[in-house]
Design a protein around this motif. Structure first.
Motif, short mmCIF file in Angstrom:
data_model
loop_
_atom_site.label_atom_id
_atom_site.label_comp_id
_atom_site.label_asym_id
_atom_site.label_seq_id
_atom_site.Cartn_x
_atom_site.Cartn_y
_atom_site.Cartn_z
N LEU A 285 -1.09 6.11 6.68
CA LEU A 285 -0.55 5.48 7.88
C LEU A 285 -1.46 4.35 8.34
N ILE A 286 -2.76 4.56 8.26
CA ILE A 286 -3.70 3.48 8.59
C ILE A 286 -3.52 2.33 7.61
N GLY A 287 -3.37 2.66 6.31
CA GLY A 287 -3.12 1.62 5.32
C GLY A 287 -1.83 0.87 5.58
N PHE A 288 -0.81 1.59 6.04
CA PHE A 288 0.47 0.94 6.36
C PHE A 288 0.28 -0.02 7.52
N ARG A 289 -0.47 0.40 8.54
CA ARG A 289 -0.74 -0.49 9.68
C ARG A 289 -1.49 -1.74 9.23
N ARG A 290 -2.47 -1.57 8.37
CA ARG A 290 -3.26 -2.72 7.91
C ARG A 290 -2.40 -3.69 7.09
N ASP A 291 -1.49 -3.14 6.31
CA ASP A 291 -0.59 -3.99 5.54
C ASP A 291 0.27 -4.84 6.48
N LEU A 292 0.83 -4.23 7.53
CA LEU A 292 1.60 -5.01 8.50
C LEU A 292 0.73 -6.04 9.21
N HIS A 293 -0.53 -5.65 9.47
CA HIS A 293 -1.43 -6.56 10.18
C HIS A 293 -1.75 -7.79 9.34
N MET A 294 -1.82 -7.62 8.02
CA MET A 294 -2.13 -8.74 7.14
C MET A 294 -0.95 -9.69 6.96
N TYR A 295 0.25 -9.16 7.16
CA TYR A 295 1.46 -9.97 6.94
C TYR A 295 2.36 -9.92 8.17
N PRO A 296 1.87 -10.43 9.31
CA PRO A 296 2.65 -10.38 10.55
C PRO A 296 3.83 -11.34 10.50
N GLU A 297 4.87 -10.99 11.26
CA GLU A 297 6.07 -11.83 11.32
C GLU A 297 6.54 -11.94 12.77
N LEU A 298 6.98 -13.13 13.15
CA LEU A 298 7.45 -13.36 14.50
C LEU A 298 8.85 -12.76 14.70
N GLY A 299 9.28 -12.73 15.97
CA GLY A 299 10.56 -12.15 16.32
C GLY A 299 11.72 -12.73 15.55
N TYR A 300 12.59 -11.86 15.05
CA TYR A 300 13.77 -12.18 14.25
C TYR A 300 13.41 -12.75 12.87
N ALA A 301 12.13 -12.70 12.52
CA ALA A 301 11.72 -13.09 11.16
C ALA A 301 11.04 -11.91 10.46
N GLU A 302 11.20 -10.71 10.98
CA GLU A 302 10.45 -9.55 10.47
C GLU A 302 11.13 -8.93 9.25
N HIS A 303 11.43 -9.75 8.27
CA HIS A 303 12.17 -9.26 7.10
C HIS A 303 11.29 -8.37 6.21
N ARG A 304 10.09 -8.81 5.92
CA ARG A 304 9.19 -7.98 5.11
C ARG A 304 8.85 -6.69 5.84
N THR A 305 8.54 -6.80 7.13
CA THR A 305 8.20 -5.62 7.92
C THR A 305 9.35 -4.61 7.90
N THR A 306 10.56 -5.09 8.10
CA THR A 306 11.73 -4.21 8.08
C THR A 306 11.88 -3.55 6.72
N ARG A 307 11.70 -4.32 5.68
CA ARG A 307 11.84 -3.76 4.33
C ARG A 307 10.80 -2.68 4.06
N ARG A 308 9.56 -2.91 4.49
CA ARG A 308 8.49 -1.93 4.26
C ARG A 308 8.78 -0.62 5.00
N MET B 81 0.84 -1.19 0.00
CA MET B 81 0.00 0.00 0.00
C MET B 81 0.87 1.24 0.00
N PRO B 82 0.40 2.33 -0.65
CA PRO B 82 1.21 3.55 -0.64
C PRO B 82 1.32 4.10 0.76
N GLY B 83 2.48 4.63 1.09
CA GLY B 83 2.72 5.16 2.43
C GLY B 83 2.64 6.65 2.42
N PRO B 84 2.85 7.31 3.57
CA PRO B 84 2.83 8.76 3.68
C PRO B 84 3.78 9.38 2.67
N ASP B 85 3.34 10.47 2.07
CA ASP B 85 4.12 11.04 0.98
C ASP B 85 4.86 12.29 1.39
#
Length: 498
Positions: A107-130, A1-5
């Motif tokens: 920002l709400i869209g960004f939160r929802r994107d993270l919520h749809m693709y959660p990652e456990l501790g030390y596996a947060e590669h997608r989250t970190t990239r986003r 999703m597009p993030g804050p611009d």
């Protein structure tokens, strides 16, 4: 999703050397595992940079108290942090309103994107990239931690004080039970503690502060800490090992609280969360027949004595105000009714609100365990696994939260919040530097529905994200200005006192 611009400005790379400690004692009768920070971070003590003449009227720094002027609460207390009041507060509000009008939905869209693709501790590669992508789009230079998840990003000039804003980014091993469009797509993993919200809020605050830095309105540096593995725990120590709090004068964090309504901020001075450690006790003996307990060691009886006597004995070895408690979660021994087993185990947790009592707990428990075991002629060993220290809020930092909330939410925004015996690894930071953790209301005002943390149906009223951005932004600015004033007014070491 597009993030804050919203741009922009490039931040400097983190300073300071990595620092990590690791402590372990012998395992013959006791093993203490866990990681501890190696010492306090070095405060910079630099003077703040005054804004240039073209700064927006009303956002100039608050007036510095006159020499010798003191707080009215007496006792030689430090001056109360002044808020960016009057025109400054109004101008900040207007700028935050404009920023959130542009960026709030994304920002709400960004939160929802993270919520749809959660990652456990030390596996947060997608989250970190986003997160890194959003920061880079704003002209910032995020620095990913050595293990590949979590990141640090600096905003503003190196001169002046440095304030850290922390967000935890990992999810929980729980099934998402909500019926919403942004429900987790990962089986058995969900953001059931609000870390997706924390991340969106710190990201939003960072983007706004980057905008301010570009305009020359930051009197110091803000460091964003997007921390992995809070639930594991251990991520805070990875941030510290990477130099994340080197040079930081204060650190702040918000945590979702479904018991508090949106628009309110739960504050508490002193311990707000507890230390949380795990203990494993193993008892061994020769075993035997239940008809002849006098010819052997009655191991089950001895284990029962350990389980019942240790909690009360431990609590009486420390100040009752430390709230040191030992609670068992699992006890097991034997397999048949007529045989005394040769081993048994007990597992539980130790929780504590006092840092000194927390550090003493392993040795106290070891001594008490051996005393009880010796009375029943059994051998007992203890494995003590460190979790997190108590999170102890500094009074001045809590006041900064309170002043900031009054600016950008309202005078009635701050509400008292109780101590919790839950663990939070933000406590690792506060063992080395001052700061505070506050509880952000996420329940829809007037709603009768309550969603507790660490439940599969947990969710938030997403208007809390804008509130969190406002609070974190105003708190960071308040701390930067106050840090500069304190640095300028500190007496020179060794100078004679009047």
């Amino acid at each position: 999703m597009p993030g804050p611009d919203d741009p922009d400005p490039a931040g400097a790379a983190g300073r300071g050397d990595p620092a990590r400690g690791h402590e372990r004692t012998g395992r013959s009768t006791q093993q203490t595992t866990g990681r501890t920070p190696s010492g306090s971070a070095n405060a910079q003590g630099a003077h703040m940079t005054q804004p240039a003449p073209e700064v927006m009227p009303g956002l100039e720094p608050p007036s510095v108290p006159a020499a010798g002027e003191r707080a009215e609460d007496g006792g030689g207390a430090a001056p109360r942090p002044a808020r960016l009041a009057g025109p400054g507060g109004a101008a900040l509000q207007l700028q935050l309103d404009a920023f959130l009008a542009r960026a709030g939905e994304s920002l709400i869209g960004f939160r929802r994107d993270l919520h749809m693709y959660p990652e456990l501790g030390y596996a947060e590669h997608r989250t970190t990239r986003r997160i890194a992508e959003r920061l880079a789009e704003a002209g910032l230079r995020p620095r990913i931690l050595p293990r590949g998840t979590g990141l640090i990003c600096d905003i503003g000039p190196e001169e002046g004080p440095t304030v850290a804003l922390r967000a935890d980014i990992d999810a929980l091993p729980l099934q998402d039970e909500k019926d919403v469009a942004y429900r987790s797509t990962v089986p058995g993993v969900a953001h059931a503690c609000g870390h997706d919200v924390h991340t969106a809020m710190v990201l939003g605050a960072g983007l706004f502060l980057a905008q301010q830095a570009r305009a020359g309105l930051l009197p110091g540096r803000v460091r964003l800490l997007f921390q992995p593995a809070e639930e594991t725990p251990g991520g805070a120590l990875d941030v510290m090992a990477a130099g994340g709090i080197a040079g930081v004068d204060r650190a702040f964090a918000l945590h979702c609280d479904p018991r508090i309504e949106v628009g309110q901020l739960g504050l508490r001075t002193g311990p707000i969360t507890a230390a949380c450690d795990k203990v494993y006790v193993k008892v061994t003996g020769p075993g035997g027949h239940t008809a002849r307990p006098h010819l052997t060691a009655d191991l089950v009886y001895a284990l029962a004595k350990i389980v019942t006597e240790l909690p009360s004995a431990l609590s009486r070895r420390v100040d009752p105000r430390s709230s040191l408690s030992l609670v068992w979660g699992r006890v097991a021994a034997g397999s048949v009714a007529n045989a005394i087993p040769d081993d048994g185990i007990a597992e539980g947790t130790v929780r504590c609100l006092d840092d000194e009592a927390w550090h003493r707990a392993p040795e106290m428990m070891k001594a008490l365990l051996h005393s009880v075991a010796a009375a029943y002629d059994v051998e007992a060993s203890l494995e003590y696994v460190r979790g997190v220290p108590p999170t102890v809020n500094e009074a001045a930092s809590v006041q900064m939260f309170r002043d900031a909330a009054a600016q950008v939410i309202g005078d009635e925004a701050a509400v008292p919040t109780p101590q919790s015996l839950g663990g939070e690894d933000f406590g690792w930071y506060l063992e080395s530097i001052p700061g505070a953790l506050a509880r952000l209301g996420v329940r829809t005002p007037g709603s009768a529905t309550e969603y507790d943390l660490h439940r599969g149906d947990f969710d938030v009223d997403e208007s809390c994200i804008g509130v969190g951005v406002r609070v974190l932004t105003a708190t960071a600015l308040t701390a930067l200005w106050d840090g500069g004033r304190q640095g300028e007014s500190e007496p020179v070491e060794g100078a004679a006192l009047a």
